[in-house]
Design a protein around this motif. Structure first.
Motif, PDB file in Angstrom:
ATOM      1  N   THR A 152       0.851  -1.192   0.000  1.00  0.00           N
ATOM      2  CA  THR A 152       0.000   0.000   0.000  1.00  0.00           C
ATOM      3  C   THR A 152       0.884   1.239   0.000  1.00  0.00           C
ATOM      4  OG1 THR A 152      -0.118   0.140   2.415  1.00  0.00           O
ATOM      5  CG2 THR A 152      -1.796  -1.189   1.323  1.00  0.00           C
ATOM      6  N   LEU A 153       0.326   2.364  -0.413  1.00  0.00           N
ATOM      7  CA  LEU A 153       1.070   3.612  -0.453  1.00  0.00           C
ATOM      8  C   LEU A 153       1.546   3.986   0.944  1.00  0.00           C
ATOM      9  CD1 LEU A 153       2.055   6.045  -2.089  1.00  0.00           C
ATOM     10  CD2 LEU A 153      -0.108   7.155  -1.568  1.00  0.00           C
ATOM     11  N   ASN A 154       2.847   4.094   1.108  1.00  0.00           N
ATOM     12  CA  ASN A 154       3.465   4.486   2.373  1.00  0.00           C
ATOM     13  C   ASN A 154       3.150   3.496   3.502  1.00  0.00           C
ATOM     14  OD1 ASN A 154       5.174   6.431   3.668  1.00  0.00           O
ATOM     15  ND2 ASN A 154       3.396   7.249   4.731  1.00  0.00           N
ATOM     16  N   GLY A 155       2.662   2.308   3.156  1.00  0.00           N
ATOM     17  CA  GLY A 155       2.321   1.321   4.176  1.00  0.00           C
ATOM     18  C   GLY A 155       1.147   1.742   5.034  1.00  0.00           C
ATOM     19  N   CYS A 156       0.223   2.533   4.463  1.00  0.00           N
ATOM     20  CA  CYS A 156      -0.881   3.087   5.270  1.00  0.00           C
ATOM     21  C   CYS A 156      -1.882   2.028   5.724  1.00  0.00           C
ATOM     22  CB  CYS A 156      -1.576   4.225   4.548  1.00  0.00           C
ATOM     23  SG  CYS A 156      -2.527   3.735   3.114  1.00  0.00           S
ATOM     24  N   VAL A 157      -1.909   0.873   5.075  1.00  0.00           N
ATOM     25  CA  VAL A 157      -2.756  -0.225   5.525  1.00  0.00           C
ATOM     26  C   VAL A 157      -1.856  -1.220   6.237  1.00  0.00           C
ATOM     27  CG1 VAL A 157      -4.307  -2.106   4.836  1.00  0.00           C
ATOM     28  CG2 VAL A 157      -4.381   0.084   3.623  1.00  0.00           C
ATOM     29  N   GLU A 158      -2.063  -1.375   7.538  1.00  0.00           N
ATOM     30  CA  GLU A 158      -1.199  -2.270   8.304  1.00  0.00           C
ATOM     31  C   GLU A 158      -1.701  -3.703   8.320  1.00  0.00           C
ATOM     32  OE1 GLU A 158      -1.880  -2.031  12.883  1.00  0.00           O
ATOM     33  OE2 GLU A 158      -1.843   0.033  12.143  1.00  0.00           O
ATOM     34  N   ALA A 159      -3.010  -3.885   8.079  1.00  0.00           N
ATOM     35  CA  ALA A 159      -3.591  -5.231   8.064  1.00  0.00           C
ATOM     36  C   ALA A 159      -4.979  -5.148   7.454  1.00  0.00           C
ATOM     37  CB  ALA A 159      -3.682  -5.783   9.486  1.00  0.00           C
ATOM     38  N   GLU A 160      -5.547  -6.323   7.215  1.00  0.00           N
ATOM     39  CA  GLU A 160      -6.955  -6.414   6.878  1.00  0.00           C
ATOM     40  C   GLU A 160      -7.613  -7.176   8.013  1.00  0.00           C
ATOM     41  OE1 GLU A 160      -7.709  -6.335   2.192  1.00  0.00           O
ATOM     42  OE2 GLU A 160      -6.821  -8.201   2.907  1.00  0.00           O
ATOM     43  N   ILE A 161      -8.802  -6.736   8.369  1.00  0.00           N
ATOM     44  CA  ILE A 161      -9.523  -7.430   9.426  1.00  0.00           C
ATOM     45  C   ILE A 161     -10.785  -8.034   8.829  1.00  0.00           C
ATOM     46  CG2 ILE A 161      -8.607  -6.028  11.298  1.00  0.00           C
ATOM     47  CD1 ILE A 161     -11.294  -4.503  11.293  1.00  0.00           C
ATOM     48  N   GLU A 162     -11.179  -9.172   9.367  1.00  0.00           N
ATOM     49  CA  GLU A 162     -12.390  -9.833   8.906  1.00  0.00           C
ATOM     50  C   GLU A 162     -13.453  -9.629   9.968  1.00  0.00           C
ATOM     51  OE1 GLU A 162     -15.552 -12.331   8.634  1.00  0.00           O
ATOM     52  OE2 GLU A 162     -14.050 -12.911  10.112  1.00  0.00           O
ATOM     53  N   THR A 163     -14.544  -9.018   9.544  1.00  0.00           N
ATOM     54  CA  THR A 163     -15.675  -8.845  10.438  1.00  0.00           C
ATOM     55  C   THR A 163     -16.947  -8.868   9.604  1.00  0.00           C
ATOM     56  OG1 THR A 163     -16.680  -7.482  12.181  1.00  0.00           O
ATOM     57  CG2 THR A 163     -15.501  -6.312  10.460  1.00  0.00           C
ATOM     58  N   GLY A 164     -17.912  -9.610  10.066  1.00  0.00           N
ATOM     59  CA  GLY A 164     -19.177  -9.694   9.350  1.00  0.00           C
ATOM     60  C   GLY A 164     -19.036 -10.241   7.941  1.00  0.00           C
ATOM     61  N   GLY A 165     -18.050 -11.109   7.716  1.00  0.00           N
ATOM     62  CA  GLY A 165     -17.837 -11.686   6.392  1.00  0.00           C
ATOM     63  C   GLY A 165     -17.172 -10.747   5.404  1.00  0.00           C
ATOM     64  N   ARG A 166     -16.666  -9.598   5.880  1.00  0.00           N
ATOM     65  CA  ARG A 166     -16.005  -8.616   5.012  1.00  0.00           C
ATOM     66  C   ARG A 166     -14.552  -8.458   5.430  1.00  0.00           C
ATOM     67  NH1 ARG A 166     -19.953  -6.259   7.651  1.00  0.00           N
ATOM     68  NH2 ARG A 166     -18.721  -4.560   8.446  1.00  0.00           N
ATOM     69  N   LEU A 167     -13.692  -8.186   4.457  1.00  0.00           N
ATOM     70  CA  LEU A 167     -12.306  -7.809   4.748  1.00  0.00           C
ATOM     71  C   LEU A 167     -12.221  -6.289   4.689  1.00  0.00           C
ATOM     72  CD1 LEU A 167     -10.063 -10.386   2.865  1.00  0.00           C
ATOM     73  CD2 LEU A 167     -10.330 -10.107   5.325  1.00  0.00           C
ATOM     74  N   ILE A 168     -11.735  -5.693   5.764  1.00  0.00           N
ATOM     75  CA  ILE A 168     -11.698  -4.235   5.891  1.00  0.00           C
ATOM     76  C   ILE A 168     -10.265  -3.802   6.147  1.00  0.00           C
ATOM     77  CG2 ILE A 168     -12.531  -2.283   7.267  1.00  0.00           C
ATOM     78  CD1 ILE A 168     -14.979  -4.088   7.938  1.00  0.00           C
ATOM     79  N   PRO A 169      -9.763  -2.793   5.411  1.00  0.00           N
ATOM     80  CA  PRO A 169      -8.398  -2.330   5.664  1.00  0.00           C
ATOM     81  C   PRO A 169      -8.285  -1.636   7.022  1.00  0.00           C
ATOM     82  CG  PRO A 169      -9.445  -0.976   3.968  1.00  0.00           C
ATOM     83  CD  PRO A 169     -10.405  -2.077   4.311  1.00  0.00           C
ATOM     84  N   LEU A 170      -7.277  -2.037   7.784  1.00  0.00           N
ATOM     85  CA  LEU A 170      -6.956  -1.415   9.066  1.00  0.00           C
ATOM     86  C   LEU A 170      -5.855  -0.401   8.798  1.00  0.00           C
ATOM     87  CD1 LEU A 170      -7.314  -1.353  12.177  1.00  0.00           C
ATOM     88  CD2 LEU A 170      -5.524  -3.106  12.288  1.00  0.00           C
ATOM     89  N   LEU A 171      -6.191   0.873   8.919  1.00  0.00           N
ATOM     90  CA  LEU A 171      -5.258   1.945   8.585  1.00  0.00           C
ATOM     91  C   LEU A 171      -4.317   2.249   9.745  1.00  0.00           C
ATOM     92  CD1 LEU A 171      -7.715   4.427   6.825  1.00  0.00           C
ATOM     93  CD2 LEU A 171      -6.316   2.631   5.787  1.00  0.00           C
TER      94      LEU A 171
END
Length: 168
Positions: free
Chosen positions: A117-136
């Motif tokens: 990701t640009l400048n490493g702004c996304v440190e992880a993805e989290i799974e909640t409610g069946g969705r993958l969400i970027p953790l900034l």
């Protein structure tokens, strides 16, 4: 099993998250001062207990600004106050809506390679409610040059705010 609290929010149709411990406050959008010459990603400044706090538009930073909000939806926007507690430089992120604070477990956190990701702004993805969400990562949303420019703009806004201070 380790647990992690995250703040879920939306910005121009994109769902994102921040670690709860990185968030100082969730605020409604106050009246913003926007002096001439501000870069597009800076929505303006507001006075928080005598401190000029810059407001950064995530939609502009992420290239999502084409998805305009209806005037009614704009009424419900939020500011997420984050900051470096060592330098005590608060910054507010303008988002469409803060949705929830949830707790997730370690198996629901999937690391993202910093170069992915640009400048490493996304440190992880989290799974909640069946969705993958970027953790900034709030420390990496802005590049070093952008943080430096924002610090200078904040200094100028603070000086201007200081000229209006009433002395006894």
């Amino acid at each position: 099993m380790a647990r992690l609290q995250v703040v879920l929010f939306h910005t121009c149709g994109m769902e994102c998250a921040l670690r709860r411990d990185a968030v100082r406050e969730l605020l409604p959008v106050p009246h913003l001062q926007r002096p001439p010459g501000l870069p597009r990603p800076v929505a303006g400044f507001f006075n928080l207990s005598g401190a000029a706090v810059p407001v950064v538009r995530l939609d502009v930073l992420f290239g999502l600004e084409g998805a305009e909000l209806s005037p009614e939806a704009g009424l419900y926007r939020h500011l997420i106050l984050v900051g470096d507690p060592v330098a005590d430089l608060p910054t507010a992120l303008l988002v469409d809506r803060v949705e929830d604070v949830v707790e997730i477990s370690s198996p629901q956190v999937f690391p993202v390679h910093e170069r992915g990701t640009l400048n490493g702004c996304v440190e992880a993805e989290i799974e909640t409610g069946g969705r993958l969400i970027p953790l900034l990562s709030p420390q990496r949303i802005l590049m070093a040059e952008e943080r430096q420019a924002l610090a200078e703009l904040s200094r100028q806004a603070q000086n201007r705010l200081g000229t209006w201070a009433v002395t006894a």
